[in-house]
Enzyme design. Sequence first.
Site, PDB file in Angstrom:
ATOM      1  N   SER A  82       0.813  -1.161   0.257  1.00 15.37           N
ATOM      2  CA  SER A  82      -0.061   0.111   0.083  1.00 15.37           C
ATOM      3  C   SER A  82       0.920   1.248   0.025  1.00 15.37           C
ATOM      4  O   SER A  82       0.515   2.200  -0.485  1.00 15.37           O
ATOM      5  CB  SER A  82      -1.060  -0.094   1.069  1.00 15.37           C
ATOM      6  OG  SER A  82      -1.753  -1.108   1.273  1.00 15.37           O
ATOM      7  N   ARG A 290       4.677   0.173  10.077  1.00 14.50           N
ATOM      8  CA  ARG A 290       4.661  -0.585  11.504  1.00 14.50           C
ATOM      9  C   ARG A 290       6.032  -0.138  12.189  1.00 14.50           C
ATOM     10  O   ARG A 290       5.936  -1.051  13.185  1.00 14.50           O
ATOM     11  CB  ARG A 290       4.156  -1.818  11.110  1.00 14.50           C
ATOM     12  CG  ARG A 290       2.957  -2.290  10.381  1.00 14.50           C
ATOM     13  CD  ARG A 290       2.521  -3.765  10.298  1.00 14.50           C
ATOM     14  NE  ARG A 290       1.200  -3.972   9.793  1.00 14.50           N
ATOM     15  CZ  ARG A 290      -0.094  -3.871  10.557  1.00 14.50           C
ATOM     16  NH1 ARG A 290      -0.008  -3.641  11.854  1.00 14.50           N
ATOM     17  NH2 ARG A 290      -1.135  -3.896   9.829  1.00 14.50           N
ATOM     18  N   ASP A 472      -4.327  -0.695  -5.278  1.00 16.41           N
ATOM     19  CA  ASP A 472      -2.836  -0.417  -5.037  1.00 16.41           C
ATOM     20  C   ASP A 472      -2.124  -1.826  -4.913  1.00 16.41           C
ATOM     21  O   ASP A 472      -1.016  -1.423  -5.293  1.00 16.41           O
ATOM     22  CB  ASP A 472      -2.806   0.202  -3.403  1.00 16.41           C
ATOM     23  CG  ASP A 472      -3.438  -0.728  -2.612  1.00 16.41           C
ATOM     24  OD1 ASP A 472      -4.215  -1.710  -2.782  1.00 16.41           O
ATOM     25  OD2 ASP A 472      -3.014  -0.528  -1.540  1.00 16.41           O
TER      26      ASP A 472
END
EC number: 5.4.2.12
Length: 560
Positions: A82, A290, A472
């Site tokens: 993404s 993350r 995406d």
Amino acid sequence: MGSSGDVNWKLADHPKLPKGKTIGLIVLDGWGESDPDQYNCIHKAPTPAMDSLKDGKPDTWRLIKAHGTAVGLPSEDDMGNSEVGHNALGAGRIYAQGAKLVDLALASGKIYEDEGFKYISQSFEKGTVHLIGLLSDGGVHSRLDQVQLLLKGFAERGAKRIRVHILTDGRDVLDGSSVGFVETLEADLAALRAKGVDAQVASGGGRMYVTMDRYENDWSVVKRGWDAQVLGEAPHKFKSALEAVKTLRAEPGANDQYLPSFVIVDDNGKAVGPIVDGDAVVTFNFRADRMVMHAKALEYKDFDKFDRVRVPDIRYAGMLQYDGELKLPSRYLVSPPLIDRTSGEYLAHNGVRTFACSETVKFGHVTFFWNGNRSGYFNEKLEEYVEIPSDSGISFNVQPKMKALEIAEKARDAILSGKFDQVRVNLPNGDMVGHTGDIEATVVACEAADRAVRTILDAIEQVGGIYVVTADHGNAEDMVKRDKSGKPALDKEGNLQILTSHTLKPVPIAIGGPGLSAGVRFRQDIETPGLANVAATVMNLHGFVAPSDYETSLIEVVEK
């Protein structure tokens, strides 16, 4: 604030396409195109809205690439994600991305010449260097071979004591593959020990349960990582990482993504590698989303999201800078791609009013990543960004509809308000639920996303606008690992091997709506169109000619 430099922001008028049409720009996350079988959740789900964009419309529906070199990744074996996908969609050009940037820096040795390495290497003589990240060859967040090169490079340049804090994957790679990755790492660490370097694994846990949360969804995930890595505290203690992973995986219902946190202890039961004053820390993931929360815990003095108990004085660097606007972390081993002159910035300079919306898990993608890894607005008077809070504390297969309806309603209201020229959304369902490996829930997720598409298309119809619907990267269209012949792969027990990762499949793009000028169709002469071609396409539909260095527009206007 816009990008600096002497840029001519004025876009030329398109010779054949008018201005003033409202454009609904929909990004379906994790929605690729694959063979229609029982493991293709998009095929299994009722998707009348998406079907209507394709059926009988060869001039306004096509496939484009969303992986590999088309989005700046090193090879055609690299799955899109993404972040790089939205970078390409928004930037209109292809930039070397995460893994490729790191590969180049490692191959040239530049990684050891820049300020980030010089900073952490000050701890090599008397302290420990800690490496924290995802132990995987998935290539989405990290790559094992890069970690191996770092370990070798650090040792050759004076690191005397190394500790690795591992996070097991099972999301971008097969569940259960953690054991093999740990075996490989342990062999490398043993080789370093044979050369006199004190090197071992210090702690670990599953990526979705320890450390790797994102968008401030669940700080307890980060806290579990902090407790194990910094405090040396975890509910499970083992003598080796291999023993830890094998034992914890043997528990009923266990999987790599959600392994509980553990620490490695010596014969006296003492943790072998908590982070202490004078140490250096490197988070080796190259993907940002993350790592941001963990970076805040490591770097911010006024951090208040949980009680850190003990805050060691460390030298910390990320593999990359994870947030350019926050300048986080402030030190990094590899400089990020400098993405300038994004389509959003051009459109703001040309008076285009933009609304962007998604829920928490993908809000950063339609804003920060779309805008070239840049937080905030280009022009607050022309832009509005809306974040809908995602469900927290649950796996998304429990609520597979997620916030698709709410996103669609916000988009519909924005379109009907007449206040915006572009309404941009991300519908996360196919990706977030696809990652759980739950096929039935992913079917529900795809149906929910399709209903959201219909709501937005109906609003575009009402205002005489134009729709652009794309994705995406792939995910929900293929939920099983396949053998070389393309058949579903089975494990040793004969069980189906579920695929929780992204795919290498192309993604659809469709244009249409009552505002689309007669004669507009997709060109057939672009050799390998990809996500980066979308920005120029959208600029054309807004009535502008794209900058000359943008990837070619996908559309042409033919006289009827």
